[in-house]
Design an enzyme around this catalytic site. Structure first.
Site, PDB file in Angstrom:
ATOM      1  CG  HIS A   1       2.463 -15.277   7.831  1.00  0.00           C
ATOM      2  ND1 HIS A   1       2.874 -16.055   6.781  1.00  0.00           N
ATOM      3  CD2 HIS A   1       2.576 -14.002   7.420  1.00  0.00           C
ATOM      4  CE1 HIS A   1       3.218 -15.269   5.775  1.00  0.00           C
ATOM      5  NE2 HIS A   1       3.057 -14.026   6.134  1.00  0.00           N
TER       6      HIS A   1
ATOM      7  NE  ARG B   1      -5.201   1.321   4.525  1.00  0.00           N
ATOM      8  CZ  ARG B   1      -5.096   1.711   5.798  1.00  0.00           C
ATOM      9  NH1 ARG B   1      -5.983   1.317   6.678  1.00  0.00           N
ATOM     10  NH2 ARG B   1      -4.091   2.494   6.180  1.00  0.00           N
TER      11      ARG B   1
ATOM     12  NE  ARG C   1      -6.237   4.033  -0.100  1.00  0.00           N
ATOM     13  CZ  ARG C   1      -5.292   3.689   0.772  1.00  0.00           C
ATOM     14  NH1 ARG C   1      -4.602   4.633   1.390  1.00  0.00           N
ATOM     15  NH2 ARG C   1      -5.058   2.436   1.047  1.00  0.00           N
TER      16      ARG C   1
ATOM     17  CD  GLU D   1      -0.817   8.239   0.389  1.00  0.00           C
ATOM     18  OE1 GLU D   1      -0.698   7.511   1.379  1.00  0.00           O
ATOM     19  OE2 GLU D   1      -1.554   7.951  -0.574  1.00  0.00           O
TER      20      GLU D   1
ATOM     21  CG  ASP E   1       2.504   5.508   1.855  1.00  0.00           C
ATOM     22  OD1 ASP E   1       3.479   4.751   1.815  1.00  0.00           O
ATOM     23  OD2 ASP E   1       1.355   5.151   1.559  1.00  0.00           O
TER      24      ASP E   1
ATOM     25  CB  CYS F   1      -6.926   8.331   6.843  1.00  0.00           C
ATOM     26  SG  CYS F   1      -6.031   8.546   5.298  1.00  0.00           S
TER      27      CYS F   1
END
Ligand code: PEP
Ligand code: MG
Length: 576
Positions: free
Chosen positions: A189, A297, A333, A432, A456, A503
């Site tokens: 992280h 997003r 989206r 996608e 994707d 994108c």
């Protein structure tokens, strides 16, 4: 001295070292049986205090860095809410007759040892998260401050054993040129946060900090190659200084084209937009020279929280974006949740293959109230600027028809309520899934635009999980199968007279720019490298790019494609 570590966050830095030490002092202390209750109460108070601190840090990170990054701290918060984790500490106080801080320390050490034995690097790296939470709790209990933070007066390179996620988000960025750590890995992280903050970072030097470096030593680090020099000689210093100077000059050159049009030398225009994954990115986006937002997003509005965002909440967020874009288009989206993104408050049963499961538009079509609420908020915002709406992960024609039907119903409802929206708002879908490429002609008859989501598309075309490190070498958008589908879908869009963008990350890769222009892509929506892509497009000939694309489509492997594109780039830079 030259050392090799793991490159984690790109960029070169030259500067003086500041040694980062874990200076938390924990003296193990025992207690009398009569003091158990008091220590347990102290532990509970400490947990509450640590929770409040983390909640604040989570909020700050959300506003200043991003939703996904804030999610890391949200997970830390859930550790403190875990009755088993805290319960074990209480048990230690009682059974081992130790004070609260010692109980925390012992429990954290227990977990660190457990994680250290794991084969999976990703899980091993979670040990730092436990340590981070433990340190915070010990500080809350003992009143010790983290002395390492905030005491810089000049730019430095931080060198230490390890930096925890919450230390990284609290660093005074203006003073941090780079980070070098002995432990850590690309999947930690801390690494993710360093990348998001754009701090050049090398991890896993696998040395003892105090044996190799002292406070004030000159350090050169290369976050792209993983090389680190401690007290470099003049020759190395001169080489790196020259690289840094060149980078600076290049940046200045790029700056000059920021507000120039994205057009090839022979007059072929392309739209260049940006991806947005959180409101904190808006400031940079507005001043970036972008033609708009090609992918908003929206799922970040739904994550790291305990209930669904209301229509009003969403409307305010969309409105803020649309107003800031001031006439430039924003493609919103609809919710893309599922796969690796989980909403704890939504009933999302465990699935065997979540990326092939109830994800994105499939969830929206299942949860109609959620879907309509979002559509209402988007439509309302469309009255205040140029909004386009995009549905993710379309695999079946019926999904588009159904989504459009619900959109029409929502528009009708708003009309009846006298609420204004843009009646001409464009509707698009993400491409996608391979099936969408293969039925693109039919899909194109239903919408006004396509946007190719290569992140994707690659995983679904090649059957390569985008999250699985072990098979990352197979994940490649230059694979001929992916390129053939991209080619097909662009052709279909143009046959049906709609525009088509991209994108996914491929759009942000300068190596792919000429090929994509040559394939006929109308719009690029990038997550990085906006100016490099603009410069690339401005320096190429569309006629030549078409030839390049033609040739690439005859190649049989991703490697051949990449070699060919690389050789073209080399030729170009030689000509210059
Ligand atoms: C994509 O799949 O390429 C895309 C842009 O969507 P996401 O990365 O959000 O799944
Ligand atoms: Mg996607």
């Amino acid at each position: 001295m030259k050392l090799q570590g793991v490159p984690v966050s790109q960029g070169i830095a030259i500067g003086r070292a500041v040694i980062w030490r874990n200076d938390l002092e924990i003296k193990e202390a025992t207690i009398e049986p009569g003091e158990v209750e008091r220590e347990i109460a102290r532990l509970e108070q400490g947990v509450d205090k640590a929770k409040r601190q983390l909640a604040k840090l989570h909020q700050q990170t959300r506003e200043q860095v991003g939703e996904e990054e804030a999610g890391i701290l949200f997970v830390h918060l859930t550790f403190l809410q875990d009755p088993d984790f805290i319960g074990e500490m209480k048990r230690r106080i009682e059974a081992e007759l130790v004070d609260a801080a010692t109980a925390v320390q012992k429990e954290v050490e227990h977990f660190e040892q457990l994680f250290a034995m794991m084969d999976d690097e990703y899980i091993r790296e979670r040990a730092t998260d436990i340590r981070d939470v433990g340190n915070r709790l010990i500080q809350a209990l003992t009143g010790q401050e983290n002395k390492r933070l905030f005491h810089f007066s000049e730019p430095v390179i931080i060198v230490g054993e390890d930096l925890t996620p919450s230390e990284i988000v609290q660093l005074p960025k203006e003073f941090v040129l780079g980070i070098v750590t002995m432990k850590g890995a690309d999947t930690s992280h801390s690494a993710i946060l360093a990348r998001s903050l754009g701090i050049p970072t090398v991890m896993s030097l696998k040395q003892k900090t105090d044996q190799i470096v002292s406070h004030g030593d000159l350090v050169i680090m290369n976050g792209t190659s993983g090389e680190v020099w401690i007290r470099p000689n003049q020759q190395v210093l001169a080489i790196y200084q020259e690289i840094l100077d060149k980078e600076k000059k290049l940046k200045q050159q790029l700056e000059q084209i920021r507000f120039l049009p994205t057009i090839t030398k022979d007059g072929h225009k392309v739209k260049l937009l940006m991806n947005v994954g959180g409101l904190q990115e808006m400031e940079d986006v507005v001043s970036s020279g972008t033609d708009g937002i090609g992918l908003f997003r929206s799922e970040f509005l739904f994550m790291n929280r305990e209930q669904l965002p209301s229509e009003e909440e969403q409307f305010i967020a969309y409105l803020e974006v649309v107003q800031q874009m001031d006439g430039r288009p924003t493609v919103i989206r609809t919710l893309d949740i599922g796969g690796d993104k989980h909403l704890p408050y939504l009933n999302m049963p465990k699935e065997m293959n979540p990326f092939l499961g109830c994800r994105a538009i499939r969830i929206s079509l299942e949860h109609l109230v959620l879907f309509k609420t979002q559509l209402r908020a988007i439509l309302r915002a469309s009255h205040f600027g140029k909004v386009l709406i995009m549905f993710p992960m379309i695999s079946h024609l019926e999904q588009v028809r159904q989504a459009k039907k619900i959109l029409r119903e929502t528009q009708e409802e708003l009309k009846n309520e006298g609420i204004a929206f843009d009646p001409h708002l464009e509707i698009g879908i993400m491409i996608e899934v391979p099936s969408a490429c293969l039925i693109a002609d039919a899909l194109a008859k239903e919408v006004q635009f396509f946007s190719i989501g290569t992140n994707d598309l690659v995983q679904y075309v090649l059957a390569v999980d985008r999250m699985n490190e072990r098979i990352q070498h197979l994940y490649n958008y230059f694979h001929p199968a992916v390129l053939k589908l991209i080619h097909q879908v662009i052709q279909a869009a143009h046959r049906q007279k709609i525009w088509i963008g991209m994108c996914g990350e491929m759009a942000s890769d300068p190596q792919a720019t000429e090929l994509l222009v040559g394939l006929g892509l109308d719009e690029f929506s990038v997550s990085s490298n906006l100016l490099q892509i603009k410069q690339k497009i401005r320096s190429l000939s569309y006629a030549e790019a078409v030839q390049v694309a033609h040739h690439v489509l005859t190649l049989n492997t991703a490697q051949e494609v990449q070699h060919y594109l690389l050789s073209r780039n080399k030729d170009k830079s030689r000509i210059k």
